[in-house]
Scaffold this motif. Structure first.
Motif, PDB file in Angstrom:
ATOM      1  N   SER A  15     -14.980   8.366  -5.873  1.00  0.00           N
ATOM      2  CA  SER A  15     -15.340   9.433  -6.802  1.00  0.00           C
ATOM      3  C   SER A  15     -14.256   9.695  -7.835  1.00  0.00           C
ATOM      4  CB  SER A  15     -15.658  10.714  -6.037  1.00  0.00           C
ATOM      5  OG  SER A  15     -14.572  11.063  -5.208  1.00  0.00           O
ATOM      6  N   ALA A  16     -12.993   9.411  -7.477  1.00  0.00           N
ATOM      7  CA  ALA A  16     -11.892   9.678  -8.412  1.00  0.00           C
ATOM      8  C   ALA A  16     -10.713   8.789  -8.086  1.00  0.00           C
ATOM      9  CB  ALA A  16     -11.483  11.138  -8.323  1.00  0.00           C
ATOM     10  N   GLU A  17      -9.933   8.500  -9.117  1.00  0.00           N
ATOM     11  CA  GLU A  17      -8.681   7.758  -8.927  1.00  0.00           C
ATOM     12  C   GLU A  17      -7.528   8.740  -8.954  1.00  0.00           C
ATOM     13  OE1 GLU A  17      -8.402   3.686 -11.037  1.00  0.00           O
ATOM     14  OE2 GLU A  17      -9.378   5.048 -12.440  1.00  0.00           O
ATOM     15  N   PRO A  18      -6.409   8.441  -8.333  1.00  0.00           N
ATOM     16  CA  PRO A  18      -6.250   7.353  -7.375  1.00  0.00           C
ATOM     17  C   PRO A  18      -6.792   7.757  -6.010  1.00  0.00           C
ATOM     18  CG  PRO A  18      -4.189   8.537  -7.591  1.00  0.00           C
ATOM     19  CD  PRO A  18      -5.173   9.183  -8.544  1.00  0.00           C
ATOM     20  N   ILE A  19      -6.904   6.791  -5.112  1.00  0.00           N
ATOM     21  CA  ILE A  19      -7.274   7.065  -3.723  1.00  0.00           C
ATOM     22  C   ILE A  19      -6.161   6.500  -2.853  1.00  0.00           C
ATOM     23  CG2 ILE A  19      -8.656   4.942  -3.573  1.00  0.00           C
ATOM     24  CD1 ILE A  19     -10.506   6.457  -1.591  1.00  0.00           C
ATOM     25  N   ARG A  20      -5.841   7.216  -1.789  1.00  0.00           N
ATOM     26  CA  ARG A  20      -4.794   6.738  -0.885  1.00  0.00           C
ATOM     27  C   ARG A  20      -5.311   5.561  -0.065  1.00  0.00           C
ATOM     28  NH1 ARG A  20      -4.243  12.209   0.016  1.00  0.00           N
ATOM     29  NH2 ARG A  20      -4.815  12.018   2.196  1.00  0.00           N
ATOM     30  N   LEU A  21      -4.420   4.627   0.207  1.00  0.00           N
ATOM     31  CA  LEU A  21      -4.781   3.413   0.930  1.00  0.00           C
ATOM     32  C   LEU A  21      -5.399   3.725   2.287  1.00  0.00           C
ATOM     33  CD1 LEU A  21      -4.835   0.368   1.238  1.00  0.00           C
ATOM     34  CD2 LEU A  21      -2.418   0.442   1.873  1.00  0.00           C
ATOM     35  N   GLY A  22      -4.826   4.667   3.028  1.00  0.00           N
ATOM     36  CA  GLY A  22      -5.372   5.015   4.345  1.00  0.00           C
ATOM     37  C   GLY A  22      -6.815   5.477   4.248  1.00  0.00           C
ATOM     38  N   GLN A  23      -7.115   6.294   3.250  1.00  0.00           N
ATOM     39  CA  GLN A  23      -8.488   6.770   3.041  1.00  0.00           C
ATOM     40  C   GLN A  23      -9.403   5.604   2.687  1.00  0.00           C
ATOM     41  OE1 GLN A  23      -7.580   9.684  -0.110  1.00  0.00           O
ATOM     42  NE2 GLN A  23      -8.812  11.112   1.090  1.00  0.00           N
ATOM     43  N   PHE A  24      -8.918   4.736   1.808  1.00  0.00           N
ATOM     44  CA  PHE A  24      -9.748   3.633   1.345  1.00  0.00           C
ATOM     45  C   PHE A  24     -10.076   2.661   2.466  1.00  0.00           C
ATOM     46  CE2 PHE A  24     -10.525  -0.533  -0.563  1.00  0.00           C
ATOM     47  CZ  PHE A  24     -11.622  -0.203  -1.350  1.00  0.00           C
ATOM     48  N   LEU A  25      -9.119   2.403   3.360  1.00  0.00           N
ATOM     49  CA  LEU A  25      -9.384   1.493   4.472  1.00  0.00           C
ATOM     50  C   LEU A  25     -10.565   1.989   5.303  1.00  0.00           C
ATOM     51  CD1 LEU A  25      -5.731   0.710   5.603  1.00  0.00           C
ATOM     52  CD2 LEU A  25      -7.353  -0.922   4.597  1.00  0.00           C
ATOM     53  N   LYS A  26     -10.630   3.301   5.523  1.00  0.00           N
ATOM     54  CA  LYS A  26     -11.745   3.880   6.287  1.00  0.00           C
ATOM     55  C   LYS A  26     -13.037   3.831   5.481  1.00  0.00           C
ATOM     56  CE  LYS A  26      -9.294   7.561   6.949  1.00  0.00           C
ATOM     57  NZ  LYS A  26      -8.942   8.937   7.279  1.00  0.00           N
ATOM     58  N   ALA A  28     -13.932   1.849   3.122  1.00  0.00           N
ATOM     59  CA  ALA A  28     -14.412   0.478   2.932  1.00  0.00           C
ATOM     60  C   ALA A  28     -14.854  -0.179   4.237  1.00  0.00           C
ATOM     61  CB  ALA A  28     -13.315  -0.359   2.283  1.00  0.00           C
ATOM     62  N   GLY A  29     -14.620   0.504   5.360  1.00  0.00           N
ATOM     63  CA  GLY A  29     -14.985  -0.078   6.645  1.00  0.00           C
ATOM     64  C   GLY A  29     -14.003  -1.128   7.132  1.00  0.00           C
ATOM     65  N   LEU A  30     -12.817  -1.168   6.536  1.00  0.00           N
ATOM     66  CA  LEU A  30     -11.793  -2.117   6.961  1.00  0.00           C
ATOM     67  C   LEU A  30     -11.005  -1.581   8.149  1.00  0.00           C
ATOM     68  CD1 LEU A  30     -10.532  -3.217   3.424  1.00  0.00           C
ATOM     69  CD2 LEU A  30     -12.053  -4.491   4.947  1.00  0.00           C
ATOM     70  N   ALA A  31     -11.073  -0.259   8.352  1.00  0.00           N
ATOM     71  CA  ALA A  31     -10.456   0.384   9.512  1.00  0.00           C
ATOM     72  C   ALA A  31     -11.477   1.352  10.109  1.00  0.00           C
ATOM     73  CB  ALA A  31      -9.196   1.144   9.105  1.00  0.00           C
ATOM     74  N   GLU A  32     -11.453   1.473  11.435  1.00  0.00           N
ATOM     75  CA  GLU A  32     -12.422   2.338  12.120  1.00  0.00           C
ATOM     76  C   GLU A  32     -12.131   3.820  11.898  1.00  0.00           C
ATOM     77  OE1 GLU A  32     -12.367   1.118  16.210  1.00  0.00           O
ATOM     78  OE2 GLU A  32     -12.570  -0.988  15.634  1.00  0.00           O
ATOM     79  N   ASP A  33     -10.834   4.167  11.873  1.00  0.00           N
ATOM     80  CA  ASP A  33     -10.429   5.560  11.711  1.00  0.00           C
ATOM     81  C   ASP A  33      -8.979   5.579  11.254  1.00  0.00           C
ATOM     82  OD1 ASP A  33      -8.817   5.102  14.015  1.00  0.00           O
ATOM     83  OD2 ASP A  33     -10.443   5.749  15.328  1.00  0.00           O
ATOM     84  N   GLY A  34      -8.427   6.777  11.122  1.00  0.00           N
ATOM     85  CA  GLY A  34      -7.058   6.899  10.639  1.00  0.00           C
ATOM     86  C   GLY A  34      -6.031   6.218  11.531  1.00  0.00           C
ATOM     87  N   GLY A  35      -6.229   6.305  12.834  1.00  0.00           N
ATOM     88  CA  GLY A  35      -5.314   5.659  13.771  1.00  0.00           C
ATOM     89  C   GLY A  35      -5.338   4.147  13.631  1.00  0.00           C
ATOM     90  N   ARG A  51       0.045  -8.484  -1.955  1.00  0.00           N
ATOM     91  CA  ARG A  51       1.343  -8.099  -1.393  1.00  0.00           C
ATOM     92  C   ARG A  51       1.142  -7.237  -0.162  1.00  0.00           C
ATOM     93  NH1 ARG A  51       5.229  -6.389  -6.397  1.00  0.00           N
ATOM     94  NH2 ARG A  51       6.137  -8.452  -6.534  1.00  0.00           N
ATOM     95  N   THR A  52       1.923  -7.500   0.880  1.00  0.00           N
ATOM     96  CA  THR A  52       1.840  -6.704   2.098  1.00  0.00           C
ATOM     97  C   THR A  52       2.180  -5.252   1.776  1.00  0.00           C
ATOM     98  OG1 THR A  52       2.471  -8.615   3.422  1.00  0.00           O
ATOM     99  CG2 THR A  52       2.691  -6.453   4.464  1.00  0.00           C
ATOM    100  N   GLU A  53       1.372  -4.343   2.298  1.00  0.00           N
ATOM    101  CA  GLU A  53       1.583  -2.903   2.061  1.00  0.00           C
ATOM    102  C   GLU A  53       1.574  -2.193   3.402  1.00  0.00           C
ATOM    103  OE1 GLU A  53       2.759   0.063   0.877  1.00  0.00           O
ATOM    104  OE2 GLU A  53       2.043  -0.765  -1.023  1.00  0.00           O
ATOM    105  N   ASP A  54       2.557  -1.308   3.621  1.00  0.00           N
ATOM    106  CA  ASP A  54       2.615  -0.590   4.896  1.00  0.00           C
ATOM    107  C   ASP A  54       2.581   0.929   4.733  1.00  0.00           C
ATOM    108  OD1 ASP A  54       5.138  -0.103   3.886  1.00  0.00           O
ATOM    109  OD2 ASP A  54       6.227  -1.000   5.564  1.00  0.00           O
ATOM    110  N   ARG A  55       2.340   1.402   3.525  1.00  0.00           N
ATOM    111  CA  ARG A  55       2.312   2.852   3.284  1.00  0.00           C
ATOM    112  C   ARG A  55       0.869   3.354   3.219  1.00  0.00           C
ATOM    113  NH1 ARG A  55       4.541   3.503  -2.191  1.00  0.00           N
ATOM    114  NH2 ARG A  55       3.451   1.532  -2.431  1.00  0.00           N
ATOM    115  N   ARG A  56       0.514   4.240   4.131  1.00  0.00           N
ATOM    116  CA  ARG A  56      -0.842   4.813   4.127  1.00  0.00           C
ATOM    117  C   ARG A  56      -1.109   5.573   2.848  1.00  0.00           C
ATOM    118  NH1 ARG A  56      -2.242   7.596   9.846  1.00  0.00           N
ATOM    119  NH2 ARG A  56      -1.234   9.292   8.806  1.00  0.00           N
TER     120      ARG A  56
END
Length: 78
Positions: A15-26, A28-35, A51-56
């Motif tokens: 709906s709006a930019e930017p979106i946090r990576l942790g939110q986007f993973l959920k 997009a269905g790439l992650a089941e939940d925040g954990g 590039r490897t990213e480790d920041r939620r």
């Protein structure tokens, strides 16, 4: 799937930019939940634009390509 062929990248509406990576993973269905998102990031399984990213909290913009375990998705605004 044929060797050397990559899976298509899914467009995921946001709906709006930017979106946090942790939110986007959920979203997009790439992650089941925040954990699960946190585990994927901590284990180095997430890339953003190759590039490897480790920041939620990493900020994504439309068109960034996020990949996890051979699946990829990109945020799109509509």
């Amino acid at each position: 799937m044929m060797v050397g062929m990559s899976a298509p990248t899914d467009d995921v509406p946001i709906s709006a930019e930017p979106i946090r990576l942790g939110q986007f993973l959920k979203l997009a269905g790439l992650a089941e939940d925040g954990g699960h998102a946190k585990e994927l990031l901590e284990s180095g399984e997430v890339t953003v634009n190759g590039r490897t990213e480790d920041r939620r909290g990493a900020q994504l913009r439309a068109g960034d390509v996020v990949a996890v375990n051979g699946r990829s998705a990109r945020p799109v605004t509509g």
